[in-house]
Design an enzyme around this catalytic site. Structure first.
Site, PDB file in Angstrom:
ATOM      1  CB  CYS A 127      -1.088   0.092   1.457  1.00  0.00           C
ATOM      2  SG  CYS A 127      -2.197  -0.859   1.175  1.00  0.00           S
ATOM      3  CG  HIS A 260      -3.411   3.571   1.840  1.00  0.00           C
ATOM      4  ND1 HIS A 260      -3.708   2.857   0.619  1.00  0.00           N
ATOM      5  CD2 HIS A 260      -3.091   2.180   3.295  1.00  0.00           C
ATOM      6  CE1 HIS A 260      -3.983   2.295   0.483  1.00  0.00           C
ATOM      7  NE2 HIS A 260      -3.461   1.187   1.902  1.00  0.00           N
ATOM      8  CG  ASN A 290      -6.713  -0.924   1.243  1.00  0.00           C
ATOM      9  OD1 ASN A 290      -6.042  -1.076   0.344  1.00  0.00           O
ATOM     10  ND2 ASN A 290      -6.158  -1.319   2.408  1.00  0.00           N
TER      11      ASN A 290
END
Length: 333
Positions: A127, A260, A290
């Site tokens: 990520c 993020h 996500n």
């Protein structure tokens, strides 16, 4: 008598254009909950929203790979930057879900864009991947190794989810985001701060590999959500403050925080620690879920096209992911 050479002008990098792409198949929480109920897995829209802020995500269809999403995002970024694929002399794809073991997804993207010759490689920091990739591209441009780079985050996390685990399968989505980063005499990327700590490997991982024609271990995502949460807010604040210090800036200089997009509580917690009003927080996790390395460039492009982020704004990008990796980039857009 020799004439002394004048000093070379400073060389920086700046974002010339942004782009993104989401696969058309959109699943709301209610739609996903209905599919999971058929497996005997209980969840609900209220349960997901309360814990994560996520309301929907996009999943690829069969046969669609990370490179396909990356190419579409790249084309939008190239159009926004006013340049052609042939003008690109570096391609970096941040991904944890590549098309194949090798060659790199970046090489596949290069071919699909109809270009050849420039360096192309993948970067794997989960990520945090886009922040890492942007820092690498900035360094290569500053040293003259590249002039115009495509930096892409692209993921198909739906392929590695365990749909019997409601604690993880409701969190992730597929998508891609891209920027064209080009050499400039004016600073764009101001500073960055990257870190990793391998002792936390086990709290977020896909503990499988390919050997002898078989998958060894478990090829599906595993996560200790509480452990990730505890680590994330602290390290994101530290990276942001270190980046500001390197750039000689302060929290008050930040126009937009683009973290993020993992969990709204982590994102809001980081903003509060940096003393930023929540109005300065770019949020797309509610609609995208996500998307790992794709989440920051997806959020950036969404904000640019919505007219929120404008030229001259100062942006703080930051990510944290499996590895455990984390980092931040401060830039003038």
């Amino acid at each position: 008598m020799t004439t002394p050479h004048s000093a070379s002008p400073a060389r920086y990098s700046r974002i010339a254009g942004t782009g993104s792409h989401l696969p058309p198949r959109r699943l709301t929480n209610a739609m996903l909950a209905a599919q999971l109920a058929e497996r005997g897995v209980e969840t609900s829209d209220d349960w997901i929203v309360e814990r994560t802020g996520i309301r929907a995500r996009h999943f690829v269809d069969e046969g669609v790979n990370a490179s396909d999403l990356a190419v579409q995002a790249a084309r939008h970024a190239l159009e926004a930057a006013g340049c052609a694929a042939a003008d690109i002399d570096l391609i970096i794809v941040a991904t944890s879900t590549p098309d194949m073991v090798f060659p790199s997804t970046a090489c596949i993207v290069q071919h699909k864009l109809g270009i050849a010759g420039c360096p192309a490689f993948d970067l794997q920091a989960v990520c945090s991947g886009f922040v890492y990739a942007l820092t690498v591209a900035d360094s290569m441009i500053r040293t003259g190794a590249a002039t115009r780079a495509l930096v892409i985050g692209a993921e198909v996390f739906s392929r590695i989810l365990d749909f019997n685990d409601r604690g993880t399968c409701v969190l992730f989505g597929d998508g891609a985001g891209a920027v064209v980063l080009e050499a400039s005499g004016t600073p764009g990327i101001l500073a960055s701060d990257l870190h990793a700590d391998g002792k936390h490997v086990g709290i977020l991982c896909v503990p499988g590999t390919v050997s002898g024609g078989q998958v060894l271990g478990d090829p599906l995502l595993k996560m200790d959500g509480q452990a990730v949460f505890k680590l994330a807010v602290g390290v994101l604040e530290q990276a942001a403050r270190a980046t500001l210090e390197k750039a000689g800036r302060s929290e008050s200089d930040i126009d937009w925080l683009i973290p993020h997009q993992a969990n709204i509580r982590i994102m809001q917690g980081t903003a509060k620690r940096l003393k930023l009003p929540l109005e300065k927080l770019i949020v797309t996790v509610d609609q995208h879920g996500n998307t790992s390395a794709a989440s920051i460039p997806l959020a950036l492009d969404t904000a640019v096209r919505a007219g929120k982020v404008r030229r001259g704004d100062t942006l703080m990008l930051e990510g944290v992911g499996g590895g455990f990796t984390w980092g931040a980039v401060l830039l003038d857009f």
